[in-house]
Design an enzyme around this catalytic site. Structure first.
Site, PDB file in Angstrom:
ATOM      1  N   THR A  85       0.864  -1.174   0.000  1.00  0.00           N
ATOM      2  CA  THR A  85       0.000   0.000   0.000  1.00  0.00           C
ATOM      3  C   THR A  85       0.901   1.224   0.000  1.00  0.00           C
ATOM      4  OG1 THR A  85      -1.763  -1.152   1.148  1.00  0.00           O
ATOM      5  CG2 THR A  85      -1.815   1.252   1.199  1.00  0.00           C
ATOM      6  N   LYS A 119      -7.767   0.618  -3.056  1.00  0.00           N
ATOM      7  CA  LYS A 119      -7.312   0.178  -1.739  1.00  0.00           C
ATOM      8  C   LYS A 119      -7.399   1.330  -0.733  1.00  0.00           C
ATOM      9  CE  LYS A 119      -4.838  -1.362   1.691  1.00  0.00           C
ATOM     10  NZ  LYS A 119      -4.905  -2.491   2.569  1.00  0.00           N
ATOM     11  N   LYS A 156      -0.794   6.303   8.371  1.00  0.00           N
ATOM     12  CA  LYS A 156      -0.078   6.351   7.093  1.00  0.00           C
ATOM     13  C   LYS A 156      -1.072   6.266   5.937  1.00  0.00           C
ATOM     14  CE  LYS A 156       1.533   3.042   4.604  1.00  0.00           C
ATOM     15  NZ  LYS A 156       2.154   1.833   4.010  1.00  0.00           N
TER      16      LYS A 156
END
Lengths: 290, 290, 290, 290
Positions: free
Chosen positions: A93, A168, A237
């Site tokens: 990711t 995502k 994050k």
């Protein structure tokens, strides 16, 4: 066909093991070599360097911590070590920006590039029940799809790799917002004399009967934040990546802005290693609940 | 046992019909009398005034538009027309404040009072598949529970009537936030070249596979906002009630604050009669999408 | 000409004293009678009841705590006690809704009604240096203007009384937002190794050299929140009135929504009696500052 | 002493001219050479390359567009062209991150580095009436301070260069929030029948009588957004830098999060080249005002 897996953290180990258990030969590499042991026990070849692992590979899977790790691997290793025509499947990711840069770079060097970030926690990685978000050129997707299927369910999001990354990130945005929303609703009902658990039972069995609602609704009720299924620092994050991509694509997202700010508060509090559902602790404090 | 149903709007008609179809005698009243026709066809007694309908009733169900309608009915009619010991079941979505006031008022006049707001659209009211949020004194709840069961699934939220109202409001808060969150996620993926429909398919079949996600996710994609299943003006009313209750109970709810403000914008736009999922139109405009 | 002043709290006392010191005869009344003492010493007539104070008055000034107090005074006392043609000048900070209701009610009873909420703390009330926001019918404004001038500077906001209330609320919205904004900026600079005081010096002497910036910027630096110049509970009430008026007028105000929610958190914390600049404590905590 | 000025945009030209008019010899360089003409007319030496301009300089001032431009100048030119002991004064508004990186890099190469971002529009740059935010090692600050004084008022923010950048960013955060807050207050009063201008007159002459309130309050009223004093795209860049620094320093700033999101909407609308006070147009639209 030579297959390589780079990056053997909590997620990568399980994913690589799925490939091995399905009978695929696999070369693995990790910066801290002991992470390779469980995989060599399953028949993996362990390489001494990333370059050695990638050399001659037809397909390289990478599962890394962040943008910097991905950029370093590509620039320092893959573009030279991989053969022309080989395909790199980036499963981390990372940002849409670095994904676009990597897409362009691989193309300039005649290497294939696919983005395939995944939904699921380490147990799903180990079980081969992840959800994989795949995007890139059709021909390359077809080559890797049967292999990805060993890791979980493959969902196709078109030809632009950063599109899969956006999916995502959007999914993680929905999950972090769900945690915040449940937290607000719980403290609201509790302040009105209703046990949050009974509100949870209603919602998770009727209108919002979804796996994520059951999971996070329960986690918040149990307040067991110290065993991090997904650490708050990683949640921060990811919502940061959402905001970066929102800025880059000029997509106002007021709730995402609010939720990112809540995560900053959580980090300032020193709770980065706890499960990201610890966000609900802030809400309880704000409401004056014990 | 005399049963009375007051307030025969889209929801009340279906709920009253469920009682009739199950074989319960029922007296009905509505300000505009023609709303009674379909129910008298099912065997209901139609009263000329609310007082006549309530006189001698053992149980009075009310389903009204708002706080003012409820307060007027109770003050002008029910406290005098209902017999001591009779029970009033308030099924409207109203404020926690008026609910607390009504609770105290009925108690002072030795009349029973239960709150039982419902989840579900008119079709669920007609089918008897609502979700009913019941709260109040145990003895009275037991008396009405078998009757409520004809209207749908009964969920118990304890002894304080306004607790059931808080549950209903918290649920609507989660739904309106879901609409906003889906809208942001859709425009985000679309700006990254991914069809929102494919994001919807992933979410509504995996992590967020819940009825409300399927319903609203689809409504937003189809952009058919003109057939209002639930009008934006009512959504605005309900999120306003959430904020009022949050203020009264001193429960900070930052997302609820943001979402209420979005609904104000929607009303300022003149879209109060469209389906509340039209909230997603604002998001598309903000993102510069057509 | 008979003048009457009703409501002798921190603000009302000073304002009434200004009228007296300027040589105006004045009848005063307060629910707790001892508040009248300092004013009778200045020559005021003290009435035993509000009705007695208002009877025969040409102009009645009121300075009350909230909507409920104003409505009770008008309904129970003023509409009967005041003579037709007399003018009621409402100086409290109340809702736009109650102001519109009072406007209509006085008109129906042939009594004059003006709204004239004020900016300024008790010391400005005592000094006659308030800022007064006046609105209502021109003829009545002219009658009271010379008297209001003894209390401070009179600013005219047109013919609709609730317009003056909106101006007062908008001003308080700007002040509460200023407190929040300064708090965020201070913690931001502090986290970057810069003393907030030096940032304050720059801003309050250059771009933002305004009385309110000097006052609140200094209060936050000094963190002396226990001597409330303006209590947080009153600040919360006022930003709540802003939100109520925003909802009623369909004016989305995202920052006002955010700031009201911060004040709810402050009340949930039990800080209602501290100065409203204590809002900055929340910000420091959120940033992990001591 | 050789002085060099690099970057002659709207701001840089005026600043360099101030140095020249005060009698300082100055070498200048700009990528598009015609920008040098007005300065050579004032006596400046024009260099063919940045390296030539910087070679042998005792003090190099730079005023550039963004992080990338600063990093490129330092890496490709200054670290080699500047003599050891020379001082680079970075006056651009850039990120705190790049400022910290530049600080470390200059130190490793024994070059001096100061940050000195400025407040003020091009007219203030031309007049020498900027506000300069200076930070870095004391000895180097003393060397450049007399020169900076020709450009405006110098404010000292300590020893850490990124501290001065944080001050500049915090100031711009306050200004963008002021624009948004004024916009909300204006539409609120207008919806209540009060001309925003009369609210402006009150605020800008009393509680908020500050230069920035007068400037932006007036700009919004006049709605002359097409002559950009400060382009919305630059405002968006700066509030983006605020959020980046907030994330990096773990400083939650809920209002900054909200305001950045409003700027994204403005960019999505295609209004990046208009004055940043055009933010108020969004508010009017949201409120349903023409």
């Amino acid at each position: 066909m030579k297959l390589t897996f780079l990056g053997l953290g909590h997620m990568g180990q399980g994913m690589a093991a799925c490939l091995l258990r399905a009978g695929n030969p696999l070369t693995v590499y990790n910066r801290t070599a002991e992470k390779c042991a469980s995989l060599t026990a399953l028949g993996a070849e362990s390489a001494a360097t990333a370059a050695e692992a990638a050399r001659g590979a037809d397909i390289v899977f990478s599962m890394l911590a962040d943008d910097a790790a991905l950029a370093a691997l590509v620039d320092d290793v893959l573009l030279s070590a991989m053969a022309p025509g080989a395909v790199h499947v980036s499963m981390s990711t990372v940002s849409t920006r670095i994904t676009d840069e990597m897409t362009a770079k691989h193309a300039r060097h005649q290497r294939g590039f696919l983005a395939c970030p995944v939904f699921g926690r380490p147990d799903a990685a180990a079980d081969g029940t992840l959800r994989l978000c795949l995007a890139g050129p059709a021909e390359e997707k077809e080559r890797v799809r049967p292999l990805l299927a060993f890791m979980g369910e493959v969902w196709d999001f078109g030809a632009i790799p950063s599109g899969a990354v956006a999916v995502k990130l959007a999914g993680n945005f929905m999950l972090s917002t769900l945690i915040e929303t449940l937290s607000e609703a719980y403290s609201f009902t509790e302040k009105h004399g209703v046990a949050p658990e009974s509100f949870y039972n209603l919602m998770s069995n009727t209108l919002l009967a979804a796996p994520a609602v059951k999971l996070y609704g329960r986690l918040i009720l149990d307040a067991r934040f110290d065993e991090a299924g997904f650490a708050a620092a990683l949640g921060a994050k990811d919502i940061g990546l959402v905001r970066d991509a929102a800025r880059r694509s000029r997509t106002p997202m007021p709730i995402a802005a609010l939720v990112e700010d809540r995560f900053l508060r959580l980090l300032a509090r020193g709770w980065g290693k706890r499960d990201w559902s610890v966000l609900s602790r802030l809400q309880r404090e704000d409401a004056g609940l014990p």
